[in-house]
Write an enzyme that holds these catalytic residues in place. Structure first.
Site, PDB file in Angstrom:
ATOM      1  N   PRO A   1       0.819  -1.226   0.000  1.00 22.70           N
ATOM      2  CA  PRO A   1       0.000   0.000   0.000  1.00 22.70           C
ATOM      3  C   PRO A   1       0.851   1.274   0.000  1.00 22.70           C
ATOM      4  CG  PRO A   1      -0.057  -1.039   2.166  1.00 22.70           C
ATOM      5  CD  PRO A   1       0.841  -1.888   1.325  1.00 22.70           C
TER       6      PRO A   1
ATOM      7  N   ALA B   1       1.635   4.703  -2.652  1.00 21.85           N
ATOM      8  CA  ALA B   1       0.686   5.728  -3.106  1.00 21.85           C
ATOM      9  C   ALA B   1      -0.423   5.110  -3.972  1.00 21.85           C
ATOM     10  CB  ALA B   1       1.439   6.810  -3.872  1.00 21.85           C
TER      11      ALA B   1
ATOM     12  N   ASN C   1       5.142   0.161 -12.554  1.00 20.38           N
ATOM     13  CA  ASN C   1       5.924   0.685 -13.682  1.00 20.38           C
ATOM     14  C   ASN C   1       6.901  -0.372 -14.143  1.00 20.38           C
ATOM     15  OD1 ASN C   1       5.052   3.304 -14.125  1.00 20.38           O
ATOM     16  ND2 ASN C   1       6.603   4.260 -12.821  1.00 20.38           N
TER      17      ASN C   1
ATOM     18  N   ALA D   1      -1.075   9.652  -7.708  1.00 23.84           N
ATOM     19  CA  ALA D   1      -1.333   9.510  -6.268  1.00 23.84           C
ATOM     20  C   ALA D   1      -0.081   9.902  -5.520  1.00 23.84           C
ATOM     21  CB  ALA D   1      -1.718   8.078  -5.935  1.00 23.84           C
TER      22      ALA D   1
ATOM     23  N   LYS E   1       3.658   2.540 -22.157  1.00 22.50           N
ATOM     24  CA  LYS E   1       3.980   3.201 -20.882  1.00 22.50           C
ATOM     25  C   LYS E   1       5.479   3.102 -20.620  1.00 22.50           C
ATOM     26  CE  LYS E   1       3.153   5.265 -16.941  1.00 22.50           C
ATOM     27  NZ  LYS E   1       3.189   4.675 -15.667  1.00 22.50           N
TER      28      LYS E   1
ATOM     29  N   ASN F   1      11.732   9.337 -17.175  1.00 23.01           N
ATOM     30  CA  ASN F   1      12.232   9.055 -15.829  1.00 23.01           C
ATOM     31  C   ASN F   1      13.739   9.240 -15.650  1.00 23.01           C
ATOM     32  OD1 ASN F   1       9.533   8.370 -15.809  1.00 23.01           O
ATOM     33  ND2 ASN F   1       9.773   6.724 -14.343  1.00 23.01           N
TER      34      ASN F   1
HETATM   35  O1  KPL Z   1       4.916   7.239 -14.702  1.00 22.20           O
HETATM   36  C1  KPL Z   1       5.526   8.261 -14.469  1.00 22.20           C
HETATM   37  C2  KPL Z   1       6.523   8.194 -13.374  1.00 22.20           C
HETATM   38  O2  KPL Z   1       6.878   9.205 -12.803  1.00 22.20           O
HETATM   39  O3  KPL Z   1       6.943   7.070 -13.064  1.00 22.20           O
HETATM   40  C3  KPL Z   1       5.352   9.490 -15.315  1.00 22.20           C
HETATM   41  C4  KPL Z   1       4.351   9.183 -16.411  1.00 22.20           C
HETATM   42  C5  KPL Z   1       6.659   9.877 -15.945  1.00 22.20           C
HETATM   43  C6  KPL Z   1       4.756  10.634 -14.561  1.00 22.20           C
HETATM   44  O4  KPL Z   1       5.654  11.257 -13.696  1.00 22.20           O
END
Ligand code: KPL
Length: 296
Positions: A8, A10, A94, A120, A175, A183
Site C-alpha cells: 500500500p 501511493a 511501472n 497519487a 507506458k 524518468n
Molecule cells: O509514470 C511516471 C513516473 O513518474 O513514473 C510518469 C508518467 C513519468 C509521470 O511522472
C-alpha cells in the site's frame, strides 16, 4: 469481493480506498507489524483496514499487487503458500519483466497486468492524495486471466476509467517508452517533468524514443514513431509540475526501477542485436548513481 492490496504505497493506497468506497472488503498486506492500518483518501473519512491478516489472504478473490517491479518477487515469496489457486492476481507497477522469473508460480493462477495513469501521492503514512485523474488499462497474462474481463468493470466502478485491453503488453510497452524518455532524464538532471519540454532535451528525447521504437518493432509491438513522440510530449506537459518516480527515488536515495524500465529495453535490444546507445548511457548513469550510495 475480498481484495488484498499488497504494497500500500501511493497507488496501492489509492486503490485500497477506492475499492473500499465501492463496497468491497479490502485489506492490506505490507511490511509493518500492525494488525490494522488507517488510510484517508483526500478529504474522505479515514478507513481502518485489516493489515497482514493471513486469513484475508486465504479468502482473497483478488490480490492487487502494487509494490515496485523490483519488490514483486520478495513481496510474494512469504505469501504464496497462503493464496488459494483460484485467487486472481492483478499486478500494477511501472516497468516490465518483473514477472519473468515467477512464471512457474504464476501459471496456476489467473493473472492480470495493469497500467494506470492516475496520480497519487502519499502525504503521510496514513494519508493519500489523488493528484491526477487517469485511465487504467488491464489485460490477461495467461489464459486463466483471459477469463477475468469482469475485473475491468470492478476497477472502473471503483476508480474510473478502467478498460480491458486485449493485448495488454502493447499498452505496457507504450507506458515503458514514456518512462524510458521521462524518468532517467528527470532523475539525472533533477528537474520536474515539464523541464523536458525545453529545446536542449529534444535531441536526447528523440534518440531515446527512436531506439525504443526499434526494439518495439523487433518485439512485434505495433508502434508509430511520430505518435509515440506526441504521447511523450503530451505526458511531459500533462505532468509538467510533477517529479517523476525515478527522480523522487534518486532524491531519497532509494533503489530505482531502472532495471525494469531502461534496463528492460537494453536487455531486449541486446537479444535482437540492436544498438541503443542513448538508453544504454542513461541506464549506466542511473546505475552509477545507485552504486555511489553503497560505496559512500
Ligand atoms: O509514470 C511516471 C513516473 O513518474 O513514473 C510518469 C508518467 C513519468 C509521470 O511522472
Amino acid at each position: 469481493m475480498n481484495i488484498v492490496v499488497v504494497g500500500p504505497g501511493a497507488i496501492g493506497s489509492l486503490w485500497a480506498c477506492a475499492l473500499h468506497q465501492a463496497g468491497h472488503q479490502v485489506s492490506l498486506w505490507g511490511t509493518g507489524n500492525n494488525a490494522h492500518w488507517a488510510l484517508q483518501l483526500d478529504e474522505a473519512p479515514c478507513i481502518e483496514f485489516a493489515y497482514n491478516q493471513v486469513s484475508a489472504l486465504r479468502d482473497a478473490d483478488v490480490l492487487l499487487v502494487t509494490v515496485k517491479a523490483w519488490q514483486v518477487a520478495a513481496a510474494l515469496h512469504p505469501i504464496w503458500a497462503h493464496i488459494a489457486p483460484e485467487t486472481l492476481l492483478l499486478f500494477m507497477h511501472n516497468g516490465m519483466g518483473a514477472l519473468d522469473d515467477l512464471a512457474e508460480h504464476l501459471s496456476t493462477f489467473p493473472v492480470l497486468l495493469a497500467t494506470t495513469t492516475h496520480g497519487a501521492l502519499k502525504t503521510s503514512a496514513h494519508t493519500v492524495k489523488h493528484t491526477g485523474m487517469g485511465q487504467t488499462q488491464l489485460g490477461a497474462l495467461n489464459s486463466l486471466g483471459a477469463q477475468c474481463r469482469f475485473m475491468a468493470d470492478v476497477l472502473h466502478h471503483a476508480l474510473p476509467s478502467a478498460v480491458w485491453h486485449p493485448h495488454i503488453e502493447h499498452a505496457l510497452w507504450q507506458k515503458l517508452a514514456v518512462n524510458c524518455a521521462i524518468n532517467p532524464l528527470t532523475a539525472i538532471h533533477h528537474t520536474p517533468n515539464g523541464e523536458l519540454a525545453q529545446p536542449e532535451f529534444r535531441h536526447t528525447l528523440d534518440a531515446i524514443i527512436a531506439e525504443v521504437v526499434c526494439v518495439m518493432q523487433a518485439e512485434q509491438i505495433p508502434v508509430e514513431s511520430a505518435a509515440l513522440k506526441a504521447t511523450v510530449d503530451r505526458v511531459i506537459h500533462a505532468t509538467a509540475a510533477n517529479r517523476s518516480s525515478m527522480h523522487q527515488d534518486i532524491v531519497h536515495q532509494r533503489r530505482t526501477e531502472i532495471d525494469f524500465i531502461t534496463g528492460y529495453v537494453v536487455r531486449k535490444a541486446q537479444h535482437h542485436g540492436i544498438a541503443v546507445p542513448a538508453n544504454q548511457a542513461l541506464y549506466q548513469h542511473i546505475q552509477s548513481i545507485e552504486q555511489s550510495w553503497t560505496q559512500s
